[in-house]
Design a protein around this motif. Structure first.
Motif, PDB file in Angstrom:
ATOM      1  N   ALA A 152     -10.096  -1.300 -38.723  1.00 31.63           N
ATOM      2  CA  ALA A 152     -10.929  -0.179 -39.183  1.00 31.63           C
ATOM      3  C   ALA A 152     -10.635   1.079 -38.373  1.00 31.63           C
ATOM      4  CB  ALA A 152     -12.404  -0.558 -39.075  1.00 31.63           C
ATOM      5  N   LEU A 153     -10.477   0.925 -37.055  1.00 30.72           N
ATOM      6  CA  LEU A 153     -10.177   2.074 -36.202  1.00 30.72           C
ATOM      7  C   LEU A 153      -8.817   2.666 -36.551  1.00 30.72           C
ATOM      8  CD1 LEU A 153     -10.852   3.900 -33.776  1.00 30.72           C
ATOM      9  CD2 LEU A 153      -9.793   2.154 -32.296  1.00 30.72           C
ATOM     10  N   SER A 154      -7.822   1.812 -36.755  1.00 33.38           N
ATOM     11  CA  SER A 154      -6.483   2.288 -37.086  1.00 33.38           C
ATOM     12  C   SER A 154      -6.476   3.041 -38.409  1.00 33.38           C
ATOM     13  CB  SER A 154      -5.516   1.102 -37.155  1.00 33.38           C
ATOM     14  OG  SER A 154      -4.221   1.523 -37.505  1.00 33.38           O
ATOM     15  N   GLU A 155      -7.209   2.525 -39.388  1.00 37.40           N
ATOM     16  CA  GLU A 155      -7.274   3.212 -40.686  1.00 37.40           C
ATOM     17  C   GLU A 155      -8.020   4.538 -40.569  1.00 37.40           C
ATOM     18  OE1 GLU A 155      -9.104   0.316 -43.169  1.00 37.40           O
ATOM     19  OE2 GLU A 155      -7.253  -0.857 -43.456  1.00 37.40           O
ATOM     20  N   ARG A 156      -9.070   4.536 -39.768  1.00 43.76           N
ATOM     21  CA  ARG A 156      -9.875   5.750 -39.622  1.00 43.76           C
ATOM     22  C   ARG A 156      -9.111   6.855 -38.902  1.00 43.76           C
ATOM     23  NH1 ARG A 156     -13.808   3.259 -37.632  1.00 43.76           N
ATOM     24  NH2 ARG A 156     -13.684   3.805 -35.420  1.00 43.76           N
ATOM     25  N   THR A 157      -8.275   6.481 -37.950  1.00 44.68           N
ATOM     26  CA  THR A 157      -7.543   7.464 -37.146  1.00 44.68           C
ATOM     27  C   THR A 157      -6.149   7.751 -37.673  1.00 44.68           C
ATOM     28  OG1 THR A 157      -6.840   5.671 -35.671  1.00 44.68           O
ATOM     29  CG2 THR A 157      -8.799   6.918 -35.029  1.00 44.68           C
ATOM     30  N   GLY A 158      -5.699   7.007 -38.677  1.00 41.66           N
ATOM     31  CA  GLY A 158      -4.408   7.268 -39.282  1.00 41.66           C
ATOM     32  C   GLY A 158      -3.213   6.710 -38.542  1.00 41.66           C
ATOM     33  N   PHE A 159      -3.414   5.767 -37.609  1.00 45.46           N
ATOM     34  CA  PHE A 159      -2.278   5.221 -36.862  1.00 45.46           C
ATOM     35  C   PHE A 159      -1.478   4.202 -37.667  1.00 45.46           C
ATOM     36  CE2 PHE A 159      -4.624   6.895 -33.208  1.00 45.46           C
ATOM     37  CZ  PHE A 159      -3.592   7.484 -32.509  1.00 45.46           C
ATOM     38  N   GLY A 160      -2.109   3.571 -38.621  1.00 43.36           N
ATOM     39  CA  GLY A 160      -1.386   2.644 -39.494  1.00 43.36           C
ATOM     40  C   GLY A 160      -0.780   1.468 -38.767  1.00 43.36           C
ATOM     41  N   ALA A 161      -1.442   0.984 -37.725  1.00 41.81           N
ATOM     42  CA  ALA A 161      -0.917  -0.155 -36.967  1.00 41.81           C
ATOM     43  C   ALA A 161      -1.073  -1.445 -37.770  1.00 41.81           C
ATOM     44  CB  ALA A 161      -1.645  -0.274 -35.630  1.00 41.81           C
ATOM     45  N   ARG A 162      -0.194  -2.405 -37.490  1.00 45.79           N
ATOM     46  CA  ARG A 162      -0.299  -3.726 -38.117  1.00 45.79           C
ATOM     47  C   ARG A 162      -0.787  -4.702 -37.050  1.00 45.79           C
ATOM     48  NH1 ARG A 162       4.166  -7.299 -41.571  1.00 45.79           N
ATOM     49  NH2 ARG A 162       2.950  -9.243 -41.543  1.00 45.79           N
ATOM     50  N   PHE A 163      -1.737  -5.538 -37.412  1.00 49.45           N
ATOM     51  CA  PHE A 163      -2.330  -6.472 -36.471  1.00 49.45           C
ATOM     52  C   PHE A 163      -2.109  -7.902 -36.940  1.00 49.45           C
ATOM     53  CE2 PHE A 163      -4.679  -2.511 -36.389  1.00 49.45           C
ATOM     54  CZ  PHE A 163      -4.693  -2.207 -35.035  1.00 49.45           C
ATOM     55  N   ALA A 164      -2.106  -8.814 -35.983  1.00 49.62           N
ATOM     56  CA  ALA A 164      -2.006 -10.240 -36.293  1.00 49.62           C
ATOM     57  C   ALA A 164      -2.909 -11.000 -35.338  1.00 49.62           C
ATOM     58  CB  ALA A 164      -0.561 -10.722 -36.166  1.00 49.62           C
ATOM     59  N   LEU A 165      -3.324 -12.175 -35.763  1.00 46.58           N
ATOM     60  CA  LEU A 165      -4.311 -12.959 -35.029  1.00 46.58           C
ATOM     61  C   LEU A 165      -3.646 -14.099 -34.273  1.00 46.58           C
ATOM     62  CD1 LEU A 165      -7.396 -13.280 -34.585  1.00 46.58           C
ATOM     63  CD2 LEU A 165      -7.415 -14.771 -36.616  1.00 46.58           C
ATOM     64  N   ALA A 166      -4.039 -14.259 -33.017  1.00 40.40           N
ATOM     65  CA  ALA A 166      -3.592 -15.381 -32.196  1.00 40.40           C
ATOM     66  C   ALA A 166      -4.784 -15.894 -31.405  1.00 40.40           C
ATOM     67  CB  ALA A 166      -2.485 -14.957 -31.228  1.00 40.40           C
ATOM     68  N   THR A 167      -4.937 -17.192 -31.340  1.00 37.80           N
ATOM     69  CA  THR A 167      -5.971 -17.745 -30.474  1.00 37.80           C
ATOM     70  C   THR A 167      -5.720 -17.265 -29.050  1.00 37.80           C
ATOM     71  OG1 THR A 167      -6.205 -19.713 -31.855  1.00 37.80           O
ATOM     72  CG2 THR A 167      -6.985 -19.874 -29.580  1.00 37.80           C
ATOM     73  N   LEU A 168      -6.766 -16.785 -28.397  1.00 38.37           N
ATOM     74  CA  LEU A 168      -6.618 -16.365 -27.015  1.00 38.37           C
ATOM     75  C   LEU A 168      -6.018 -17.530 -26.237  1.00 38.37           C
ATOM     76  CD1 LEU A 168      -7.303 -13.888 -25.207  1.00 38.37           C
ATOM     77  CD2 LEU A 168      -9.377 -15.114 -24.559  1.00 38.37           C
ATOM     78  N   PRO A 169      -4.853 -17.335 -25.608  1.00 38.93           N
ATOM     79  CA  PRO A 169      -4.162 -18.482 -25.011  1.00 38.93           C
ATOM     80  C   PRO A 169      -5.023 -19.300 -24.064  1.00 38.93           C
ATOM     81  CG  PRO A 169      -2.740 -16.556 -25.001  1.00 38.93           C
ATOM     82  CD  PRO A 169      -4.086 -16.085 -25.462  1.00 38.93           C
ATOM     83  N   PHE A 170      -5.938 -18.632 -23.346  1.00 35.60           N
ATOM     84  CA  PHE A 170      -6.763 -19.347 -22.375  1.00 35.60           C
ATOM     85  C   PHE A 170      -7.853 -20.179 -23.060  1.00 35.60           C
ATOM     86  CE2 PHE A 170      -6.157 -14.803 -20.904  1.00 35.60           C
ATOM     87  CZ  PHE A 170      -4.858 -15.018 -20.527  1.00 35.60           C
ATOM     88  N   ALA A 171      -8.054 -19.966 -24.362  1.00 36.96           N
ATOM     89  CA  ALA A 171      -9.040 -20.745 -25.106  1.00 36.96           C
ATOM     90  C   ALA A 171      -8.379 -21.877 -25.881  1.00 36.96           C
ATOM     91  CB  ALA A 171      -9.800 -19.847 -26.072  1.00 36.96           C
ATOM     92  N   ARG A 172      -7.077 -22.001 -25.737  1.00 38.47           N
ATOM     93  CA  ARG A 172      -6.326 -23.000 -26.486  1.00 38.47           C
ATOM     94  C   ARG A 172      -6.441 -24.351 -25.788  1.00 38.47           C
ATOM     95  NH1 ARG A 172      -1.185 -20.216 -26.946  1.00 38.47           N
ATOM     96  NH2 ARG A 172      -0.733 -21.202 -24.952  1.00 38.47           N
ATOM     97  N   GLY A 173      -6.585 -25.415 -26.566  1.00 30.60           N
ATOM     98  CA  GLY A 173      -6.583 -26.748 -25.981  1.00 30.60           C
ATOM     99  C   GLY A 173      -7.747 -26.982 -25.053  1.00 30.60           C
ATOM    100  N   ALA A 174      -8.961 -26.801 -25.554  1.00 24.59           N
ATOM    101  CA  ALA A 174     -10.148 -26.995 -24.721  1.00 24.59           C
ATOM    102  C   ALA A 174     -10.109 -28.357 -24.056  1.00 24.59           C
ATOM    103  CB  ALA A 174     -11.400 -26.860 -25.588  1.00 24.59           C
ATOM    104  N   ALA A 175     -10.474 -28.369 -22.776  1.00 20.12           N
ATOM    105  CA  ALA A 175     -10.388 -29.609 -21.992  1.00 20.12           C
ATOM    106  C   ALA A 175     -11.510 -30.578 -22.324  1.00 20.12           C
ATOM    107  CB  ALA A 175     -10.405 -29.279 -20.507  1.00 20.12           C
ATOM    108  N   HIS A 176     -12.655 -30.065 -22.794  1.00 11.20           N
ATOM    109  CA  HIS A 176     -13.815 -30.920 -23.020  1.00 11.20           C
ATOM    110  C   HIS A 176     -14.373 -30.700 -24.417  1.00 11.20           C
ATOM    111  CE1 HIS A 176     -13.856 -31.900 -18.800  1.00 11.20           C
ATOM    112  NE2 HIS A 176     -14.012 -30.641 -18.468  1.00 11.20           N
ATOM    113  N   GLY A 177     -13.915 -31.453 -25.373  1.00 12.51           N
ATOM    114  CA  GLY A 177     -14.536 -31.429 -26.680  1.00 12.51           C
ATOM    115  C   GLY A 177     -14.514 -30.082 -27.353  1.00 12.51           C
TER     116      GLY A 177
END
Length: 430
Positions: A152-177
């Motif tokens: 939304a910010l990129s569209e509002r300001t005209g930067f036209g950035a492209r974004f992609a989603l990645a699980t925050l690496p430190f949240a990957r593979g939870a140790a406990h359930g």
């Protein structure tokens, strides 16, 4: 989704990082994909570069083998990138350095896909983050909320950035359930995740130090661990004033169960009962392990404190909650929108592979640098400011010699305007 390189084989990705948080983040991001990518991390020598101990801590648990990590001087960077011939370059650094490195990578022939991202909680989305990264083809974010807000910010300001989603690496593979639910509590430490800039004032930081002493005194049988980002003499991504070791030393004799640690966060959390912070991304690491958290509410909730998303999770707690160890888990409704989406929602690898395919087909237009005055002299000035003494070029030295006094004059004028304009308005209002 698995990246599928045209013509078979693994796509080649090179990350460039310098400070503790960016080395940790980039190593974990590309280290989690080494079965699909040929990944290398270049640790760039800058005034804030990680020490050997910090580098080892950052690589701990990342999945990136130490032999795929090398230190490099800026003067040798372009030549090394040409040798590695990356399909994509992940520029993982503070904004001013990203602008310099993205400009260098964009000049390569053939030009790699240029990626970037931020190493932790990135709410609120800021215009400055986009300004510095305007030449990057892909901006990696870590939650549905970040994706929504940055888009939304990129569209509002005209930067036209492209974004992609990645699980925050430190949240990957939870140790406990499952994340956000109570795991099997095997530790007893109350871990405090220190931050360099939050809270900002010495008085506020001293208040936190006193709280930690009280928490230790409340139960001498259990440790309170002040998890530091750096040992004495080491640098951090953000300059820290009034560090906790110094503040604690002003409080007299300390309880023996109050200790400091520079171990990797994953090691500190292995013996933790729970975590306390103002807004550190370590809260996400703790939640991923099923550990309860308190986000300290002493200083309120604001964009400057970077704690709005933790407040939304229902994690705010008082100093008395910390002392009594009244820790809490996030609201289940918060998880999917904030760092704990399903893994199949991640699309950064697929997005990168698609951009690489377009580049190879000659269909990926380079993103232009942000227009600004000054030309080559401005470029040299920005390079010298971002790299400090690590920039040994004559043009950098010349630009710095000219630019430093000019900047001092500009800042003096700006300070004068901030002082005079309110006075003038007040006079006119009389």
């Amino acid at each position: 989704m698995t990246a599928a390189p045209p013509g078979g084989g693994r796509l080649r990705i090179v990350a460039i990082a310098d400070t503790d948080s960016y080395v940790k983040w980039s190593a974990a991001l590309i280290g989690g994909a080494t079965d699909r990518w040929d990944a290398t991390l270049l640790v760039l020598e800058t005034p804030l570069v990680v020490s050997e101990a910090q580098r080892a801590a950052a690589l701990s648990g990342s999945g990136l083998a130490p032999d795929r990590v090398e230190r490099i001087e800026y003067a040798a960077l372009s030549a090394r990138l040409r040798e590695l011939r990356p399909d994509a370059v992940l520029v993982a650094a503070r904004g001013p350095l990203v602008r310099v490195l993205a400009r260098d990578v964009a000049a390569m022939r053939p030009r790699p896909v240029i990626m970037t991202g931020l190493p932790g909680i990135s709410i609120p989305a800021t215009r400055k983050a986009l300004v510095y990264r305007t030449q990057c083809d892909l901006f990696v974010v870590h939650s549905r909320r970040e994706l929504r807000d940055f888009t939304a910010l990129s569209e509002r300001t005209g930067f036209g950035a492209r974004f992609a989603l990645a699980t925050l690496p430190f949240a990957r593979g939870a140790a406990h359930g499952a994340a956000g639910t109570a795991g099997e509590q095997t530790g007893s430490d109350l871990v405090f995740a220190a931050q360099a800039r939050v809270p900002a004032t010495r008085a506020d930081r001293l208040r936190v130090a006193r709280m930690l002493v009280r928490a230790a005194e409340a139960d001498p049988s259990r440790r309170v661990v002040v998890k530091l980002r750096a040992a004495e003499g080491e640098q951090q991504t953000h300059v820290e004033h009034d560090g906790y070791p110094e503040l604690l030393s002003t409080l007299g004799a300390l309880p023996p169960n109050l200790v400091t640690s520079t171990s990797p966060m994953n090691v500190a959390l292995a013996t933790a009962e729970g975590l306390v912070t103002v807004s550190s991304t370590a809260a996400i690491e703790a939640i991923a392990r099923g550990l309860p958290v308190i986000a300290l509410d002493t200083f309120g909730v604001s964009r400057a404190l970077i704690n709005e998303t933790l407040a939304d999770a229902g994690l705010l707690g008082s100093e008395e909650d910390v002392v009594a160890r009244r820790l809490r888990h996030p609201a289940s409704s918060w998880l999917d929108d904030n760092y704990f989406h399903a893994p199949d929602a991640d699309d950064w690898e697929q997005a990168t592979a698609e951009l690489i395919a377009r580049r190879r087909a000659g269909e990926l237009a380079p993103r232009p640098a942000l227009a600004r005055r000054g030309g080559a002299l401005r470029d040299a000035w920005e390079r010298r400011v971002a790299l400090g003494r690590s920039d040994t070029s004559a043009s950098g030295a010349f630009a710095y010699a000219i630019g430093l006094p000019v900047r001092a004059v500009v800042r003096s004028v700006q300070r004068a305007r901030r002082t005079l304009v309110p006075r003038v308005r007040a006079e006119h209002a009389r």
